[in-house]
Design a protein around this motif. Structure first.
Motif, PDB file in Angstrom:
ATOM      1  N   MET A 158      51.458   4.867 -37.840  1.00 45.00           N
ATOM      2  CA  MET A 158      51.091   4.394 -36.510  1.00 45.00           C
ATOM      3  C   MET A 158      51.902   5.141 -35.464  1.00 45.00           C
ATOM      4  N   THR A 159      51.334   5.227 -34.272  1.00 44.21           N
ATOM      5  CA  THR A 159      52.089   5.766 -33.150  1.00 44.21           C
ATOM      6  C   THR A 159      52.991   4.669 -32.610  1.00 44.21           C
ATOM      7  N   SER A 160      53.915   5.034 -31.758  1.00 42.90           N
ATOM      8  CA  SER A 160      54.789   4.049 -31.131  1.00 42.90           C
ATOM      9  C   SER A 160      53.968   3.027 -30.348  1.00 42.90           C
ATOM     10  N   LYS A 161      52.949   3.494 -29.637  1.00 47.39           N
ATOM     11  CA  LYS A 161      52.087   2.582 -28.861  1.00 47.39           C
ATOM     12  C   LYS A 161      51.325   1.634 -29.786  1.00 47.39           C
ATOM     13  N   GLU A 162      50.815   2.140 -30.903  1.00 51.08           N
ATOM     14  CA  GLU A 162      50.092   1.287 -31.847  1.00 51.08           C
ATOM     15  C   GLU A 162      51.016   0.216 -32.427  1.00 51.08           C
ATOM     16  N   CYS A 163      52.252   0.586 -32.766  1.00 55.09           N
ATOM     17  CA  CYS A 163      53.218  -0.398 -33.280  1.00 55.09           C
ATOM     18  C   CYS A 163      53.524  -1.451 -32.220  1.00 55.09           C
ATOM     19  N   THR A 164      53.735  -0.992 -30.999  1.00 56.83           N
ATOM     20  CA  THR A 164      54.037  -1.915 -29.903  1.00 56.83           C
ATOM     21  C   THR A 164      52.868  -2.859 -29.658  1.00 56.83           C
ATOM     22  N   ASP A 165      51.648  -2.317 -29.615  1.00 55.73           N
ATOM     23  CA  ASP A 165      50.461  -3.148 -29.391  1.00 55.73           C
ATOM     24  C   ASP A 165      50.272  -4.158 -30.526  1.00 55.73           C
ATOM     25  N   SER A 166      50.511  -3.718 -31.759  1.00 55.40           N
ATOM     26  CA  SER A 166      50.373  -4.607 -32.908  1.00 55.40           C
ATOM     27  C   SER A 166      51.413  -5.725 -32.865  1.00 55.40           C
ATOM     28  N   THR A 223      50.613  -9.727 -32.486  1.00 53.50           N
ATOM     29  CA  THR A 223      51.105 -10.672 -33.488  1.00 53.50           C
ATOM     30  C   THR A 223      51.878 -11.816 -32.851  1.00 53.50           C
ATOM     31  N   VAL A 224      52.762 -11.505 -31.926  1.00 55.38           N
ATOM     32  CA  VAL A 224      53.547 -12.548 -31.249  1.00 55.38           C
ATOM     33  C   VAL A 224      52.635 -13.447 -30.419  1.00 55.38           C
ATOM     34  N   VAL A 225      51.743 -12.840 -29.672  1.00 62.98           N
ATOM     35  CA  VAL A 225      50.839 -13.612 -28.812  1.00 62.98           C
ATOM     36  C   VAL A 225      49.895 -14.476 -29.650  1.00 62.98           C
ATOM     37  N   ALA A 226      49.370 -13.919 -30.740  1.00 63.96           N
ATOM     38  CA  ALA A 226      48.477 -14.690 -31.617  1.00 63.96           C
ATOM     39  C   ALA A 226      49.203 -15.899 -32.198  1.00 63.96           C
ATOM     40  N   LYS A 227      50.452 -15.723 -32.583  1.00 63.46           N
ATOM     41  CA  LYS A 227      51.245 -16.846 -33.116  1.00 63.46           C
ATOM     42  C   LYS A 227      51.438 -17.922 -32.049  1.00 63.46           C
ATOM     43  N   LEU A 228      51.742 -17.522 -30.834  1.00 57.72           N
ATOM     44  CA  LEU A 228      51.889 -18.492 -29.739  1.00 57.72           C
ATOM     45  C   LEU A 228      50.576 -19.229 -29.490  1.00 57.72           C
ATOM     46  N   TRP A 229      49.447 -18.512 -29.576  1.00 58.36           N
ATOM     47  CA  TRP A 229      48.134 -19.145 -29.410  1.00 58.36           C
ATOM     48  C   TRP A 229      47.866 -20.120 -30.559  1.00 58.36           C
ATOM     49  N   MET A 230      48.167 -19.690 -31.808  1.00 51.79           N
ATOM     50  CA  MET A 230      47.935 -20.565 -32.959  1.00 51.79           C
ATOM     51  C   MET A 230      48.756 -21.845 -32.873  1.00 51.79           C
ATOM     52  N   ASP A 231      49.959 -21.735 -32.316  1.00 53.61           N
ATOM     53  CA  ASP A 231      50.834 -22.897 -32.168  1.00 53.61           C
ATOM     54  C   ASP A 231      50.460 -23.757 -30.966  1.00 53.61           C
ATOM     55  N   GLY A 232      49.426 -23.360 -30.225  1.00 56.83           N
ATOM     56  CA  GLY A 232      48.977 -24.136 -29.072  1.00 56.83           C
ATOM     57  C   GLY A 232      49.841 -23.952 -27.834  1.00 56.83           C
ATOM     58  N   LYS A 233      50.661 -22.919 -27.827  1.00 53.28           N
ATOM     59  CA  LYS A 233      51.544 -22.663 -26.682  1.00 53.28           C
ATOM     60  C   LYS A 233      50.815 -21.906 -25.576  1.00 53.28           C
ATOM     61  N   LEU A 234      49.765 -21.168 -25.931  1.00 53.67           N
ATOM     62  CA  LEU A 234      48.971 -20.404 -24.973  1.00 53.67           C
ATOM     63  C   LEU A 234      47.499 -20.726 -25.159  1.00 53.67           C
ATOM     64  N   LYS A 252      38.984 -12.317 -23.278  1.00 58.59           N
ATOM     65  CA  LYS A 252      39.108 -13.472 -24.163  1.00 58.59           C
ATOM     66  C   LYS A 252      38.268 -13.266 -25.430  1.00 58.59           C
ATOM     67  N   VAL A 253      37.055 -12.761 -25.268  1.00 56.03           N
ATOM     68  CA  VAL A 253      36.169 -12.533 -26.417  1.00 56.03           C
ATOM     69  C   VAL A 253      36.774 -11.473 -27.336  1.00 56.03           C
ATOM     70  N   ALA A 254      37.317 -10.399 -26.767  1.00 56.59           N
ATOM     71  CA  ALA A 254      37.937  -9.341 -27.586  1.00 56.59           C
ATOM     72  C   ALA A 254      39.137  -9.898 -28.346  1.00 56.59           C
ATOM     73  N   PHE A 255      39.950 -10.730 -27.686  1.00 55.42           N
ATOM     74  CA  PHE A 255      41.105 -11.336 -28.359  1.00 55.42           C
ATOM     75  C   PHE A 255      40.650 -12.189 -29.534  1.00 55.42           C
ATOM     76  N   LEU A 256      39.692 -13.076 -29.288  1.00 52.03           N
ATOM     77  CA  LEU A 256      39.226 -13.984 -30.339  1.00 52.03           C
ATOM     78  C   LEU A 256      38.582 -13.240 -31.505  1.00 52.03           C
ATOM     79  N   THR A 257      37.839 -12.175 -31.215  1.00 50.47           N
ATOM     80  CA  THR A 257      37.185 -11.442 -32.296  1.00 50.47           C
ATOM     81  C   THR A 257      38.161 -10.538 -33.053  1.00 50.47           C
ATOM     82  N   GLU A 258      39.284 -10.199 -32.449  1.00 51.22           N
ATOM     83  CA  GLU A 258      40.282  -9.378 -33.139  1.00 51.22           C
ATOM     84  C   GLU A 258      41.203 -10.203 -34.038  1.00 51.22           C
ATOM     85  N   LEU A 259      41.280 -11.505 -33.799  1.00 45.86           N
ATOM     86  CA  LEU A 259      42.162 -12.364 -34.598  1.00 45.86           C
ATOM     87  C   LEU A 259      41.963 -12.215 -36.107  1.00 45.86           C
ATOM     88  N   PRO A 260      40.717 -12.282 -36.615  1.00 45.35           N
ATOM     89  CA  PRO A 260      40.532 -12.158 -38.070  1.00 45.35           C
ATOM     90  C   PRO A 260      41.001 -10.810 -38.624  1.00 45.35           C
TER      91      PRO A 260
END
Length: 87
Positions: free
Chosen positions: A19-27, A31-42, A55-63
Motif C-alpha cells: 500500500m501507499t502511505s495514503k492508502e494506509c492512512t485512508d484504511s 477502520t477507526v471511524v467504522a468502529k466508532l459508527w459500530m459502537d453507536g458513537k457516530l 453516506k451511501v459510499a461509506f455504508l457500501t464500503e463497510l462489508p
C-alpha cells in the motif's frame, strides 16, 4: 476543539501491505471511524463525512472491511419492527 491522530508507517509496513502511505492512512481512518459508527458513537452521516465520502459510499464500503452495513442490535431491530407494525 478538533483532534488529530497521527499514525506513522515504516517503509516495511508499506512494502508488506503493498500500500501507499495514503492508502494506509485512508484504511486506518476508515477502520477507526467504522468502529466508532459500530459502537453507536457516530451516525452514518458523521462517519461518512470523516472519511470524505458520501453516506451511501461509506455504508457500501463497510462489508469490504469486514463490517456489516447496519449497526442495529437485536433490541433495536425489534423496536424498529414494532414501530413499522404500529405497535
Amino acid at each position: 476543539m478538533p483532534g488529530t491522530v497521527t499514525i506513522s508507517f515504516d517503509e516495511d509496513v508499506l512494502l508488506a501491505t503493498n500500500m501507499t502511505s495514503k492508502e494506509c492512512t485512508d484504511s486506518a481512518r476508515f477502520t477507526v471511524v467504522a468502529k466508532l459508527w459500530m459502537d453507536g458513537k457516530l451516525t452514518a452521516g458523521q462517519a461518512a463525512k470523516l472519511c470524505g465520502m458520501s453516506k451511501v459510499a461509506f455504508l457500501t464500503e463497510l462489508p469490504e472491511h469486514g463490517y456489516p452495513m447496519s449497526n442495529l442490535g437485536p433490541d433495536d431491530i425489534e423496536n424498529e419492527l414494532e414501530f413499522i407494525r404500529g405497535e
